[in-house]
Design a protein around this motif. Structure first.
Motif, short mmCIF file in Angstrom:
data_model
loop_
_atom_site.label_atom_id
_atom_site.label_comp_id
_atom_site.label_asym_id
_atom_site.label_seq_id
_atom_site.Cartn_x
_atom_site.Cartn_y
_atom_site.Cartn_z
N ASN A 137 0.85 -1.19 0.00
CA ASN A 137 0.00 0.00 0.00
C ASN A 137 0.88 1.24 0.00
O ASN A 137 2.10 1.16 0.16
N ASP A 138 0.27 2.40 -0.20
CA ASP A 138 1.06 3.63 -0.30
C ASP A 138 1.75 3.99 1.02
O ASP A 138 2.78 4.67 1.00
N ILE A 139 1.20 3.55 2.14
CA ILE A 139 1.81 3.88 3.43
C ILE A 139 3.09 3.08 3.67
O ILE A 139 4.08 3.61 4.18
N ASN A 140 3.10 1.81 3.29
CA ASN A 140 4.30 1.00 3.55
C ASN A 140 5.23 0.92 2.34
O ASN A 140 6.17 0.12 2.32
N ALA A 141 5.01 1.77 1.34
CA ALA A 141 5.85 1.75 0.14
C ALA A 141 7.32 1.95 0.47
O ALA A 141 8.19 1.23 -0.03
N GLY A 142 7.63 2.95 1.30
CA GLY A 142 9.02 3.21 1.65
C GLY A 142 9.63 2.07 2.45
O GLY A 142 10.80 1.73 2.28
N TYR A 143 8.84 1.49 3.34
CA TYR A 143 9.29 0.34 4.13
C TYR A 143 9.71 -0.82 3.23
O TYR A 143 10.78 -1.43 3.40
N LEU A 144 8.88 -1.12 2.23
CA LEU A 144 9.19 -2.21 1.32
C LEU A 144 10.39 -1.87 0.43
O LEU A 144 11.23 -2.74 0.15
N ALA A 145 10.47 -0.62 0.03
CA ALA A 145 11.61 -0.19 -0.79
C ALA A 145 12.92 -0.33 -0.01
O ALA A 145 13.95 -0.74 -0.55
N THR A 146 12.89 0.00 1.29
CA THR A 146 14.07 -0.15 2.12
C THR A 146 14.47 -1.61 2.25
O THR A 146 15.66 -1.96 2.17
N LYS A 147 13.50 -2.48 2.46
CA LYS A 147 13.82 -3.91 2.53
C LYS A 147 14.43 -4.39 1.22
O LYS A 147 15.38 -5.19 1.22
N ARG A 148 13.90 -3.90 0.12
CA ARG A 148 14.39 -4.32 -1.19
C ARG A 148 15.77 -3.75 -1.50
O ARG A 148 16.69 -4.48 -1.88
N ASP A 149 15.94 -2.45 -1.30
CA ASP A 149 17.14 -1.76 -1.77
C ASP A 149 18.29 -1.73 -0.77
O ASP A 149 19.45 -1.65 -1.16
N ARG A 150 17.98 -1.79 0.53
CA ARG A 150 19.03 -1.65 1.53
C ARG A 150 19.24 -2.90 2.38
O ARG A 150 20.28 -3.02 3.04
N MET A 151 18.27 -3.81 2.37
CA MET A 151 18.39 -4.99 3.22
C MET A 151 18.43 -6.29 2.42
O MET A 151 18.47 -7.38 2.99
N GLY A 152 18.39 -6.17 1.10
CA GLY A 152 18.60 -7.34 0.25
C GLY A 152 17.44 -8.28 0.09
O GLY A 152 17.61 -9.41 -0.41
N HIS A 153 16.23 -7.85 0.47
CA HIS A 153 15.08 -8.73 0.29
C HIS A 153 14.75 -8.87 -1.19
O HIS A 153 14.90 -7.92 -1.98
N LEU A 154 14.31 -10.05 -1.57
CA LEU A 154 14.11 -10.38 -2.97
C LEU A 154 12.73 -9.95 -3.44
O LEU A 154 11.83 -10.76 -3.63
N LEU A 155 12.60 -8.64 -3.63
CA LEU A 155 11.36 -8.05 -4.14
C LEU A 155 11.64 -7.53 -5.54
O LEU A 155 12.54 -6.72 -5.74
N ASN A 156 10.86 -7.98 -6.49
CA ASN A 156 11.06 -7.59 -7.88
C ASN A 156 10.87 -6.08 -8.04
O ASN A 156 9.83 -5.54 -7.70
N LYS A 157 11.88 -5.42 -8.57
CA LYS A 157 11.81 -3.97 -8.74
C LYS A 157 10.69 -3.55 -9.69
O LYS A 157 10.22 -2.43 -9.64
#
Length: 230
Positions: free
Chosen positions: A200-220
């Motif tokens: 959702n729009d509220i947790n967008a930054g949270y998910l982006a941080t997991k993806r971009d800074r913590m290495g979680h495998l979320l498709n860009k």
């Protein structure tokens, strides 16, 4: 890891019926495992020196041999997401989706570990929330408080899975650290099953941080521009 199995009972839920198992570690911390279609057997010793190349590829317990490889989710406690349906994270959605998926397969487990806020505790988690409200991401908020970005451990996973005779899993996760931990401790992850829910729009930054800074495998490319690229 020293632990004690405490008790087991039936747990009917809106997703279906689970068996709920309670364990206590050497620090007196209680952890929970939910299972479907998995018998309780004598614990199988997990060799901590067993590495990926030597990991077992076939479960030899006769009670499990005729079943598919169990679907397993390692889920760390998140009071705000799991109980209060917070939109700041995807934890509650992940837990519910995992429960549904395991019920659908009829053979699996959820290891619910009591390590709130990626292991920093509830109070520090809410302090980090306050910093996030000021515009800091989840990782920086923890560091500003003098805390690790992720303090979780998975030491209980081996004993809990051994309690039900499981030495190979299909792991529901986006976090490669969980896969590596199990493989390094003699539990063969035969498949990583992605779990992308609760966006959702509220947790967008949270998910982006997991993806971009913590290495979680979320498709860009999975998320819309509104969600992750604003």
């Amino acid at each position: 890891m020293s632990y004690q199995f405490i008790t087991c009972a039936k747990l009917p839920t809106r997703h279906g019926e689970f068996d709920i198992h309670v364990f206590e570690n050497e620090d007196g911390q209680e952890h929970v495992m939910l299972t479907v279609g998995l018998p309780v057997v004598e614990p199988i010793p997990i060799d901590p020196t067993l590495k990926k190349d030597a990991a077992p590829t076939k479960n030899t317990d006769h009670k499990l041999s005729d079943h598919p490889i169990p679907l397993v989710r390692i889920h760390s406690e998140c009071l705000t997401g799991d109980a209060f349906s917070s939109l700041k994270c995807d934890c509650g959605s992940q837990l519910n989706a995992a429960m549904q998926a395991i019920q659908a397969t009829g053979f699996g487990a959820i290891l619910y570990l009591r390590q709130e806020g990626r292991g920093i505790g509830l109070t520090n988690k809410i302090r980090a929330y306050a910093l996030q409200d000021q515009g800091h991401d989840t990782l920086d908020a923890n560091l500003m408080l003098g805390l690790p970005a992720d303090a979780r451990t998975y030491d209980m996973c081996g004993p809990m899975l051994a309690h039900i005779g499981v030495k190979e899993v299909r792991l529901i996760t986006n976090n490669p650290d969980k896969v590596a931990y199990l493989m390094d401790h003699g539990i063969h992850v035969v498949e990583r099953v992605p779990l992308v829910v609760g966006v959702n729009d509220i947790n967008a930054g949270y998910l982006a941080t997991k993806r971009d800074r913590m290495g979680h495998l979320l498709n860009k490319e999975f998320y819309t521009e509104a969600h992750l690229n604003k």
